[in-house]
Design a protein around this motif. Structure first.
Motif, mmCIF file in Angstrom:
data_model
loop_
_atom_site.group_PDB
_atom_site.id
_atom_site.type_symbol
_atom_site.label_atom_id
_atom_site.label_comp_id
_atom_site.label_asym_id
_atom_site.label_seq_id
_atom_site.Cartn_x
_atom_site.Cartn_y
_atom_site.Cartn_z
ATOM 1 N N GLY A 31 -10.033 8.793 1.609
ATOM 2 C CA GLY A 31 -9.771 9.380 -0.221
ATOM 3 C C GLY A 31 -8.895 8.002 -0.396
ATOM 4 O O GLY A 31 -7.987 7.055 -0.082
ATOM 5 N N PRO A 32 -8.338 8.000 -2.248
ATOM 6 C CA PRO A 32 -6.964 7.562 -2.377
ATOM 7 C C PRO A 32 -6.005 7.069 -1.475
ATOM 8 O O PRO A 32 -5.786 8.691 -1.141
ATOM 9 N N PRO A 33 -5.019 6.224 -1.121
ATOM 10 C CA PRO A 33 -3.796 6.527 -0.372
ATOM 11 C C PRO A 33 -3.031 7.540 -1.274
ATOM 12 O O PRO A 33 -2.590 7.387 -1.837
ATOM 13 N N VAL A 34 -2.189 7.685 -0.450
ATOM 14 C CA VAL A 34 -0.766 9.068 -1.047
ATOM 15 C C VAL A 34 0.137 8.120 -1.229
ATOM 16 O O VAL A 34 0.891 6.982 0.126
ATOM 17 N N THR A 35 1.183 7.877 -2.210
ATOM 18 C CA THR A 35 1.851 7.032 -2.439
ATOM 19 C C THR A 35 3.177 7.781 -1.723
ATOM 20 O O THR A 35 3.994 7.103 -2.327
ATOM 21 N N ARG A 44 8.044 26.387 -4.242
ATOM 22 C CA ARG A 44 7.582 26.793 -2.917
ATOM 23 C C ARG A 44 6.113 26.018 -2.968
ATOM 24 O O ARG A 44 4.855 25.980 -2.896
ATOM 25 N N LEU A 45 6.051 24.122 -3.401
ATOM 26 C CA LEU A 45 5.104 23.332 -3.654
ATOM 27 C C LEU A 45 5.271 22.205 -3.277
ATOM 28 O O LEU A 45 6.236 21.697 -2.983
ATOM 29 N N LEU A 46 4.431 21.947 -2.735
ATOM 30 C CA LEU A 46 3.890 20.498 -2.229
ATOM 31 C C LEU A 46 3.401 19.496 -2.493
ATOM 32 O O LEU A 46 2.178 20.406 -2.618
ATOM 33 N N GLU A 80 17.880 18.754 0.483
ATOM 34 C CA GLU A 80 17.090 18.180 -0.947
ATOM 35 C C GLU A 80 17.540 16.360 -1.024
ATOM 36 O O GLU A 80 18.517 15.956 -0.510
ATOM 37 N N GLY A 81 16.450 15.849 -1.758
ATOM 38 C CA GLY A 81 17.343 14.250 -1.839
ATOM 39 C C GLY A 81 15.812 13.089 -1.477
ATOM 40 O O GLY A 81 14.519 13.793 -1.699
ATOM 41 N N ARG A 82 16.235 11.912 -1.592
ATOM 42 C CA ARG A 82 15.013 10.980 -1.240
ATOM 43 C C ARG A 82 15.495 11.233 0.126
ATOM 44 O O ARG A 82 16.014 10.559 0.821
ATOM 45 N N TYR A 83 14.094 10.594 1.174
ATOM 46 C CA TYR A 83 13.750 10.746 2.233
ATOM 47 C C TYR A 83 12.408 9.397 2.785
ATOM 48 O O TYR A 83 11.546 9.312 1.410
ATOM 49 N N VAL A 84 12.054 9.604 4.260
ATOM 50 C CA VAL A 84 10.272 8.737 3.928
ATOM 51 C C VAL A 84 10.065 9.831 5.028
ATOM 52 O O VAL A 84 10.868 10.131 5.900
ATOM 53 N N ILE A 85 8.471 9.912 5.258
ATOM 54 C CA ILE A 85 7.967 9.877 6.595
ATOM 55 C C ILE A 85 7.842 9.358 7.936
ATOM 56 O O ILE A 85 7.966 7.879 7.489
ATOM 57 N N ASP A 86 8.797 9.224 8.876
ATOM 58 C CA ASP A 86 9.231 8.528 10.030
ATOM 59 C C ASP A 86 8.606 8.283 11.046
ATOM 60 O O ASP A 86 9.036 7.766 11.912
ATOM 61 N N ARG A 87 8.609 9.771 11.150
ATOM 62 C CA ARG A 87 7.297 9.822 12.288
ATOM 63 C C ARG A 87 5.897 10.928 12.884
ATOM 64 O O ARG A 87 6.067 11.609 11.332
ATOM 65 N N ARG A 88 5.303 11.003 13.328
ATOM 66 C CA ARG A 88 4.681 11.871 13.354
ATOM 67 C C ARG A 88 4.363 12.570 15.073
ATOM 68 O O ARG A 88 4.036 12.111 16.030
ATOM 69 N N ARG A 160 1.168 8.216 5.656
ATOM 70 C CA ARG A 160 1.677 7.336 6.007
ATOM 71 C C ARG A 160 2.389 7.488 6.898
ATOM 72 O O ARG A 160 3.318 8.121 5.436
ATOM 73 N N ASN A 161 3.273 6.946 8.422
ATOM 74 C CA ASN A 161 4.761 7.104 8.007
ATOM 75 C C ASN A 161 4.956 5.272 7.290
ATOM 76 O O ASN A 161 4.451 4.997 6.392
ATOM 77 N N GLY A 162 5.817 5.758 6.791
ATOM 78 C CA GLY A 162 7.235 4.798 5.400
ATOM 79 C C GLY A 162 6.568 5.478 4.390
ATOM 80 O O GLY A 162 7.088 4.979 2.683
ATOM 81 N N THR A 163 5.969 6.857 4.122
ATOM 82 C CA THR A 163 5.727 7.130 2.588
ATOM 83 C C THR A 163 6.828 7.793 2.002
ATOM 84 O O THR A 163 7.349 8.715 2.928
ATOM 85 N N PRO A 164 6.934 7.919 0.470
ATOM 86 C CA PRO A 164 8.554 8.473 0.140
ATOM 87 C C PRO A 164 7.958 9.995 0.396
ATOM 88 O O PRO A 164 7.228 9.855 -0.303
ATOM 89 N N ILE A 165 9.160 11.130 0.348
ATOM 90 C CA ILE A 165 9.550 11.718 0.024
ATOM 91 C C ILE A 165 10.578 12.487 -1.004
ATOM 92 O O ILE A 165 11.676 11.904 -0.367
ATOM 93 N N GLU A 166 10.372 13.345 -1.928
ATOM 94 C CA GLU A 166 12.029 13.715 -2.287
ATOM 95 C C GLU A 166 11.277 15.449 -2.528
ATOM 96 O O GLU A 166 10.333 15.446 -3.087
ATOM 97 N N ILE A 167 12.547 15.490 -2.094
ATOM 98 C CA ILE A 167 12.830 16.983 -2.306
ATOM 99 C C ILE A 167 13.540 17.432 -2.755
ATOM 100 O O ILE A 167 15.115 17.287 -3.311
ATOM 101 N N PHE A 168 13.389 18.583 -4.184
ATOM 102 C CA PHE A 168 14.562 18.929 -4.953
ATOM 103 C C PHE A 168 14.431 20.943 -4.982
ATOM 104 O O PHE A 168 13.812 20.836 -4.314
#
Length: 169
Positions: A31-35, A44-46, A80-88, A160-168
């Motif tokens: 499907g469409p890429p996760v950005t 409690r939602l992702l 909490e903050g801005r990170y990236v997905i960095d491994r699997r 995918r690795n490198g995808t940004p993640i924000e945790i509020f």
């Protein structure tokens, strides 16, 4: 003597069993890429976002001390903050897992100022293998984000690795 119909039924059944065994925990996604991923701890939602908005939403569990930003090793908090997905980790003790780049430079600096370690190994993961922590409580991890096994299979295939993640909060 075995009839042709019986033999065909047996062969078809064998093929179905073999294919289901191959399916396992690794799914495919086309499907469409996760950005971006967004986590709202208080709700409690992702959310997995694409270019045009949310693609999927999942309920989550958090660290056993869910309020506040993770600052130190062993505090049981989810960052909490801005990170990236960095491994699997396909061999995770928690079915499957994808790593979050906590701690970042600011997290390291704060912990160092306090003379403490920031902790690490923060993941989005499935449930524990048998014999580990029970899933009968909402927030049971040591700071990770928990979903069920079927959900992590889907997330693992989409993100995918490198995808940004924000945790509020």
């Amino acid at each position: 003597m075995v009839s042709c119909g019986t033999r065909r039924f047996f062969l078809l059944g064998t093929v179905v069993v073999l294919l289901s065994a191959c399916a396992g925990k690794f799914r495919t996604y086309d499907g469409p890429p996760v950005t971006r991923l967004r986590i709202y701890k208080s709700e409690r939602l992702l959310f997995l976002d694409g270019e045009t908005g949310p693609l999927k939403t999942y309920p989550i569990g958090l660290g056993f001390a869910p309020t506040g930003h993770k600052q130190f090793e062993g505090d049981g908090k989810t960052p909490e903050g801005r990170y990236v997905i960095d491994r699997r980790n396909p061999d995770s003790l928690y079915h499957l897992s994808i790593g979050i780049s906590y701690p970042n430079d600011a997290d390291f600096a704060f912990a160092a100022e306090q003379g403490r370690a920031p902790g690490g190994d923060i993941f989005i993961h499935g449930g524990p293998r048998r014999g580990k922590e029970p899933l009968n409580v909402r927030d049971w991890t040591a700071g990770c984000i928990a979903v069920n096994d079927r959900q992590i299979e889907e997330i693992y295939s989409m993100v995918r690795n490198g995808t940004p993640i924000e945790i509020f909060p």
